[in-house]
Design a protein around this motif. Sequence first.
Motif, PDB file in Angstrom:
ATOM      1  N   THR A 182       0.825  -1.219   0.000  1.00  0.00           N
ATOM      2  CA  THR A 182       0.000   0.000   0.000  1.00  0.00           C
ATOM      3  C   THR A 182       0.850   1.257   0.000  1.00  0.00           C
ATOM      4  OG1 THR A 182      -1.735  -1.182   1.185  1.00  0.00           O
ATOM      5  CG2 THR A 182      -1.830   1.212   1.240  1.00  0.00           C
ATOM      6  N   ARG A 220      -0.846   6.233   1.269  1.00  0.00           N
ATOM      7  CA  ARG A 220      -2.187   5.810   0.860  1.00  0.00           C
ATOM      8  C   ARG A 220      -2.812   4.877   1.896  1.00  0.00           C
ATOM      9  NH1 ARG A 220      -2.902   6.599  -4.760  1.00  0.00           N
ATOM     10  NH2 ARG A 220      -1.712   8.498  -5.278  1.00  0.00           N
ATOM     11  N   ARG A 221      -4.148   4.940   1.985  1.00  0.00           N
ATOM     12  CA  ARG A 221      -4.872   4.043   2.885  1.00  0.00           C
ATOM     13  C   ARG A 221      -5.314   2.769   2.180  1.00  0.00           C
ATOM     14  NH1 ARG A 221      -8.925   7.866   6.533  1.00  0.00           N
ATOM     15  NH2 ARG A 221      -7.298   9.156   7.497  1.00  0.00           N
ATOM     16  N   GLU A 222      -5.522   2.859   0.867  1.00  0.00           N
ATOM     17  CA  GLU A 222      -6.018   1.729   0.092  1.00  0.00           C
ATOM     18  C   GLU A 222      -4.987   1.326  -0.952  1.00  0.00           C
ATOM     19  OE1 GLU A 222      -8.892   0.199   0.519  1.00  0.00           O
ATOM     20  OE2 GLU A 222      -9.818   1.554   1.980  1.00  0.00           O
TER      21      GLU A 222
END
Length: 244
Positions: A9, A13-15
Motif C-alpha cells: 500500500t 495511501r490508505r487503500e
Amino acid sequence: MLGWAVTDTGVARRENQDSFHLELSYAANMAVCVVCDGMGGARSGNIASRIASDTFINELRLQVKPGMGFRNLKSALATAVSAANTQVFEKAVSDASNFGMGTTLVGAVVTPENAVIANVGDSRAYLISEEGIEQITRDHSLVEDLLVRGELTYEESKNHPSKHLITRVVGTEDAVITDLYSVDFREGDFLLLCTDGLTNVVEDQEILFEVLHGGDPANACVNLVNLANSRGGPDNTTIILIHI
C-alpha cells in the motif's frame, strides 16, 4: 524460470488500488503475468484493477498454448487487453458509483527465449541484464509526450505538476489501443513489471543495482518496495520479477 511478486500500500495511501497475477507453468516452461494500477477513487480503483487483471489472465489461459509463434501471441495479448477493457467499461457504465474508473495494465507472456508484452498506461516493463537496464514500454502520459517532443528535460519531468496525468487507460472508453512489444532473453536476464509507485521515487539504476547486486534475487521485490517506502511511499507499489 523463477518468479517473485509483491504489492504494498505504501506510506501515504490508505487503500491499495494495484492488482497483479503471476503464473509460472514449469511443464510448459512459460509464465503469464500482469500488473494493474487502478484509478477512479479508492473503491473504484480497486475494482477496475482487479477486474482487468483477472480478465486478462483468464483470457490468456484460454488462448495461449506452448509453442505459439510471435504473431499469435501478440494477437492473444491484444485480445486479452480488449476483454479486460470491455469488462471494466461495462462495470463502470452499469454502476454510477464506478463511473469513469480505469486502470493501467502491463502484462506479458514469457518464455526462456523471449517475451511478448502488452501495455496501456504508465506501468512499466524493464529488461535487466549484465549490460544494464532497459525500459521496454513507453508511458502513455502527458509528461512522456512532452519529453518525446523535447519540451521537457528528464530532470524537469521528475517533478512536473502534471506527472500523474495519464493519456491512455483500460476501461474508460468502449475500446482501447494496446501497445505491443517483444524482447529476446539470454540466460540470466530478468524481466521486471511494476507500477509507478516504484518508478516515481526509485531510479532505474537503483532498480538495476538491487536486482543484480542486492543479494538473493528472491528478495529484490521486497527490497525495492522498502526503498520506495523509505522515500515517503507516496503511492501503492507492485512489482513482478522473472529470472530467466
